[in-house]
Design an enzyme around this catalytic site. Structure first.
Site, PDB file in Angstrom:
ATOM      1  N   ASP A 173      -4.656 -44.006  58.767  1.00  0.00           N
ATOM      2  CA  ASP A 173      -3.261 -44.342  59.004  1.00  0.00           C
ATOM      3  C   ASP A 173      -3.162 -45.706  59.713  1.00  0.00           C
ATOM      4  O   ASP A 173      -4.000 -46.019  60.563  1.00  0.00           O
ATOM      5  CB  ASP A 173      -2.685 -43.221  59.891  1.00  0.00           C
ATOM      6  CG  ASP A 173      -1.309 -43.520  60.384  1.00  0.00           C
ATOM      7  OD1 ASP A 173      -0.361 -43.108  59.713  1.00  0.00           O
ATOM      8  OD2 ASP A 173      -1.178 -44.182  61.442  1.00  0.00           O
ATOM      9  N   GLY A 188      -1.064 -35.457  59.439  1.00  0.00           N
ATOM     10  CA  GLY A 188      -1.066 -34.532  58.306  1.00  0.00           C
ATOM     11  C   GLY A 188      -0.804 -35.212  56.976  1.00  0.00           C
ATOM     12  O   GLY A 188      -1.378 -34.816  55.954  1.00  0.00           O
ATOM     13  N   LEU A 229      -4.088 -36.858  55.939  1.00  0.00           N
ATOM     14  CA  LEU A 229      -5.106 -35.863  55.565  1.00  0.00           C
ATOM     15  C   LEU A 229      -4.768 -35.221  54.217  1.00  0.00           C
ATOM     16  O   LEU A 229      -5.645 -35.007  53.376  1.00  0.00           O
ATOM     17  CB  LEU A 229      -5.227 -34.762  56.636  1.00  0.00           C
ATOM     18  CG  LEU A 229      -5.530 -35.188  58.074  1.00  0.00           C
ATOM     19  CD1 LEU A 229      -5.843 -33.957  58.927  1.00  0.00           C
ATOM     20  CD2 LEU A 229      -6.679 -36.164  58.168  1.00  0.00           C
ATOM     21  N   ASP A 230      -3.491 -34.922  54.019  1.00  0.00           N
ATOM     22  CA  ASP A 230      -3.071 -34.270  52.764  1.00  0.00           C
ATOM     23  C   ASP A 230      -3.239 -35.204  51.560  1.00  0.00           C
ATOM     24  O   ASP A 230      -3.715 -34.779  50.505  1.00  0.00           O
ATOM     25  CB  ASP A 230      -1.589 -33.867  52.855  1.00  0.00           C
ATOM     26  CG  ASP A 230      -1.420 -32.457  53.406  1.00  0.00           C
ATOM     27  OD1 ASP A 230      -2.417 -31.833  53.772  1.00  0.00           O
ATOM     28  OD2 ASP A 230      -0.257 -31.986  53.468  1.00  0.00           O
ATOM     29  N   THR A 236      -5.413 -36.793  63.856  1.00  0.00           N
ATOM     30  CA  THR A 236      -5.117 -37.617  65.037  1.00  0.00           C
ATOM     31  C   THR A 236      -3.766 -37.316  65.678  1.00  0.00           C
ATOM     32  O   THR A 236      -3.392 -37.955  66.649  1.00  0.00           O
ATOM     33  CB  THR A 236      -5.164 -39.118  64.671  1.00  0.00           C
ATOM     34  OG1 THR A 236      -4.182 -39.354  63.658  1.00  0.00           O
ATOM     35  CG2 THR A 236      -6.538 -39.539  64.175  1.00  0.00           C
ATOM     36  N   LYS A 269      -5.738 -26.328  51.865  1.00  0.00           N
ATOM     37  CA  LYS A 269      -4.626 -26.952  51.130  1.00  0.00           C
ATOM     38  C   LYS A 269      -4.492 -28.452  51.333  1.00  0.00           C
ATOM     39  O   LYS A 269      -4.724 -28.955  52.424  1.00  0.00           O
ATOM     40  CB  LYS A 269      -3.317 -26.332  51.644  1.00  0.00           C
ATOM     41  CG  LYS A 269      -2.837 -25.212  50.781  1.00  0.00           C
ATOM     42  CD  LYS A 269      -1.351 -25.066  50.789  1.00  0.00           C
ATOM     43  CE  LYS A 269      -0.770 -24.358  51.941  1.00  0.00           C
ATOM     44  NZ  LYS A 269       0.462 -23.662  51.618  1.00  0.00           N
ATOM     45  N   HIS A 311       8.221 -32.518  60.566  1.00  0.00           N
ATOM     46  CA  HIS A 311       7.823 -31.245  59.955  1.00  0.00           C
ATOM     47  C   HIS A 311       7.940 -30.072  60.946  1.00  0.00           C
ATOM     48  O   HIS A 311       8.599 -29.063  60.668  1.00  0.00           O
ATOM     49  CB  HIS A 311       6.389 -31.371  59.424  1.00  0.00           C
ATOM     50  CG  HIS A 311       5.869 -30.131  58.779  1.00  0.00           C
ATOM     51  ND1 HIS A 311       6.358 -29.668  57.582  1.00  0.00           N
ATOM     52  CD2 HIS A 311       4.914 -29.234  59.176  1.00  0.00           C
ATOM     53  CE1 HIS A 311       5.726 -28.554  57.259  1.00  0.00           C
ATOM     54  NE2 HIS A 311       4.850 -28.272  58.206  1.00  0.00           N
TER      55      HIS A 311
HETATM   56  N1  LIG Z   1      -2.507 -29.159  54.591  1.00  0.00           N
HETATM   57  C1  LIG Z   1      -2.020 -28.351  55.468  1.00  0.00           C
HETATM   58  O1  LIG Z   1      -2.471 -27.223  55.613  1.00  0.00           O
HETATM   59  C2  LIG Z   1      -0.868 -28.806  56.329  1.00  0.00           C
HETATM   60  C3  LIG Z   1      -0.502 -28.021  57.428  1.00  0.00           C
HETATM   61  C4  LIG Z   1       0.538 -28.472  58.237  1.00  0.00           C
HETATM   62  C5  LIG Z   1       1.195 -29.649  57.938  1.00  0.00           C
HETATM   63  N2  LIG Z   1       0.825 -30.383  56.853  1.00  0.00           N
HETATM   64  C6  LIG Z   1       1.521 -31.632  56.540  1.00  0.00           C
HETATM   65  O2  LIG Z   1       1.363 -32.524  57.615  1.00  0.00           O
HETATM   66  C7  LIG Z   1       2.459 -33.456  57.605  1.00  0.00           C
HETATM   67  C8  LIG Z   1       2.928 -33.698  59.011  1.00  0.00           C
HETATM   68  O3  LIG Z   1       1.859 -34.226  59.769  1.00  0.00           O
HETATM   69  P1  LIG Z   1       2.076 -35.047  61.133  1.00  0.00           P
HETATM   70  O4  LIG Z   1       3.072 -34.364  61.970  1.00  0.00           O
HETATM   71  O5  LIG Z   1       0.723 -35.316  61.663  1.00  0.00           O
HETATM   72  O6  LIG Z   1       2.823 -36.371  60.652  1.00  0.00           O
HETATM   73  P2  LIG Z   1       2.333 -37.801  60.090  1.00  0.00           P
HETATM   74  O7  LIG Z   1       1.061 -37.697  59.363  1.00  0.00           O
HETATM   75  O8  LIG Z   1       3.516 -38.344  59.363  1.00  0.00           O
HETATM   76  O9  LIG Z   1       2.100 -38.648  61.410  1.00  0.00           O
HETATM   77  C9  LIG Z   1       3.184 -38.930  62.248  1.00  0.00           C
HETATM   78  C10 LIG Z   1       3.089 -40.325  62.820  1.00  0.00           C
HETATM   79  O10 LIG Z   1       2.104 -40.366  63.826  1.00  0.00           O
HETATM   80  C11 LIG Z   1       1.389 -41.610  63.767  1.00  0.00           C
HETATM   81  N3  LIG Z   1       0.083 -41.345  64.378  1.00  0.00           N
HETATM   82  C12 LIG Z   1      -0.921 -40.599  63.870  1.00  0.00           C
HETATM   83  N4  LIG Z   1      -1.916 -40.477  64.772  1.00  0.00           N
HETATM   84  C13 LIG Z   1      -1.536 -41.179  65.861  1.00  0.00           C
HETATM   85  C14 LIG Z   1      -2.141 -41.425  67.136  1.00  0.00           C
HETATM   86  N5  LIG Z   1      -3.322 -40.892  67.473  1.00  0.00           N
HETATM   87  N6  LIG Z   1      -1.464 -42.186  68.037  1.00  0.00           N
HETATM   88  C15 LIG Z   1      -0.233 -42.684  67.723  1.00  0.00           C
HETATM   89  N7  LIG Z   1       0.397 -42.474  66.544  1.00  0.00           N
HETATM   90  C16 LIG Z   1      -0.264 -41.730  65.627  1.00  0.00           C
HETATM   91  C17 LIG Z   1       1.394 -41.954  62.314  1.00  0.00           C
HETATM   92  O11 LIG Z   1       1.323 -43.341  62.139  1.00  0.00           O
HETATM   93  C18 LIG Z   1       2.730 -41.414  61.836  1.00  0.00           C
HETATM   94  O12 LIG Z   1       3.707 -42.409  61.918  1.00  0.00           O
HETATM   95  C19 LIG Z   1       3.529 -32.852  56.700  1.00  0.00           C
HETATM   96  O13 LIG Z   1       3.624 -33.616  55.538  1.00  0.00           O
HETATM   97  C20 LIG Z   1       3.006 -31.456  56.399  1.00  0.00           C
HETATM   98  O14 LIG Z   1       3.375 -31.035  55.106  1.00  0.00           O
HETATM   99  C21 LIG Z   1      -0.199 -29.994  56.062  1.00  0.00           C
END
Ligand SMILES: NC(=O)c1ccc[n+]([C@@H]2O[C@H](COP(=O)([O-])OP(=O)(O)OC[C@H]3O[C@@H](n4cnc5c(N)ncnc54)[C@H](O)[C@@H]3O)[C@@H](O)[C@H]2O)c1
Length: 314
Positions: free
Chosen positions: A2, A66, A69-70, A91, A104, A235
């Site tokens: 990212d 997420g 990773l997805d 992260t 998934k 989310h």
């Molecule tokens: N595969 C699965 O089993 C599963 C389970 C739950 C959620 N998800 C998916 O995960 C997604 C949500 O993930 P999320 O909440 O991590 O959101 P995200 O991946 O959009 O990250 C959110 C923000 O955090 C920032 N960021 C990431 N790491 C950082 C760090 N260490 N320091 C500062 N900023 C950082 C990123 O730049 C991004 O802008 C959804 O799309 C959801 O569908 C998948």
């Protein structure tokens, strides 16, 4: 990786690879819910192809939240040469406790949440809580939403930990600190219990053949809501609104007492999670329930709390 993670941790990661004589290339990606699509996956695939990756010996490593990773998971796990080993390095708090576990992956398609995807597990997930120290407070709440899901469904002790230490965990961004005996190592205990309960639910049903899944709590209305109001809800926030609604349903049909309902909703508020959104109209709820019906073998299969840390399907 990212882009934000690259700015914050890129030099450390490069140093790590160099010390270990790794031949690598870092591809930085704008990973947001809006960019979570097949275009992003194809972009990753083009870069992997250019790198000339040998899929038998060289894994792809996804480092990010997420969405990262997805998307990388889908590109690597299932598409590039049909299967390429990949490693997840979450992260954000949400990805640390949820997207890190399970098989998934997926991306959004036709404005539908995670409509395209596969079930292909990574070869490993590396958990390092120190990444979480740089994520904004709202994102900590976002991750707490998924932890609370496991607490309400499966683990009263975890629920009580969140009631007691929730604010502290928000303030300290899940970093272990010395000297505050009253909180113990709340960050370690909470994340361990969350991942353990998540694994207990996911491991026996990795391919989701059994449609009665407690982990679907909070995921009935939220996909519809999250996509409709994008980008206003994260989310875990959309998940929490769904959980709050279902908590009231549970209370209305006599599955939980008023005291239990109030404790659940109060805990959500203490974790600074939204319990309602104006986009969550009756029409949207009906549409989401109809979708659920269609994809769940003609039954609603609602996971509902029956107490603090216990649940059943209705
Ligand atoms: N595969 C699965 O089993 C599963 C389970 C739950 C959620 N998800 C998916 O995960 C997604 C949500 O993930 P999320 O909440 O991590 O959101 P995200 O991946 O959009 O990250 C959110 C923000 O955090 C920032 N960021 C990431 N790491 C950082 C760090 N260490 N320091 C500062 N900023 C950082 C990123 O730049 C991004 O802008 C959804 O799309 C959801 O569908 C998948």
């Amino acid at each position: 990786m990212d882009t934000t993670v690259e700015q914050l941790y890129g030099s450390k990661v490069r140093k790590y690879f160099e010390v270990h004589n790794v031949v690598y290339k870092i591809l930085t990606l704008e990973t947001t819910e809006e960019t979570k699509s097949m275009e992003l996956v194809l972009h990753i695939l083009e870069e992997v192809h250019k790198f000339g990756l040998d899929r038998r010996t060289e894994p792809i490593i996804a480092i990010g939240g997420g969405v990262c990773l997805d998307s990388v998971g889908l590109a690597a796990a299932s598409l590039y040469r049909r299967r390429t080993p990949y490693i997840r390095v979450p992260t954000t708090l949400l990805s640390y406790v949820d997207a890190s576990v399970g098989a998934k992956n997926g991306v959004n398609f036709c404005n539908c949440k995670n409509k395209l995807g596969t079930y292909t597990p990574p070869i490993a997930t590396f958990l390092d809580r120190s990444f979480i120290q740089t994520i904004p407070r709202r994102h900590i709440s976002n991750g707490l939403g998924e932890i609370l899901k496991m607490a309400i469904m499966k683990h009263k002790g975890l629920f009580e930990l969140l009631e007691k230490h929730g604010k502290y965990l928000l303030d300290t961004k899940f970093q272990s600190r010395n000297g505050l005996a009253c909180h113990g190592d709340a960050a370690l205990t909470t994340t361990r219990l969350a991942i353990q309960t998540m694994l207990e639910e996911l491991a026996p049903n990795l391919w989701e053949d059994d449609l009665d899944r407690l982990v679907d709590y909070g995921h009935i209305i939220s996909p519809e809501l999250e996509m409709k109001v994008l980008p206003s809800l994260m989310h875990g926030e959309a998940v929490n609104i769904d959980m709050a609604f279902m908590t009231y349903v549970s209370h209305d049909i006599g599955l939980i007492t008023s005291e239990e309902k109030n404790r659940m909703v109060q805990c959500m508020r203490n974790l600074e999670l939204p319990v309602w959104h104006k986009g969550c109209s009756l029409q949207l709820i009906k549409k989401a329930l109809a979708e659920r019906f269609k994809h769940s073998g003609g039954k609603l299969r609602l996971p509902l709390p029956t107490g603090l840390g216990t649940a059943g399907m209705s």
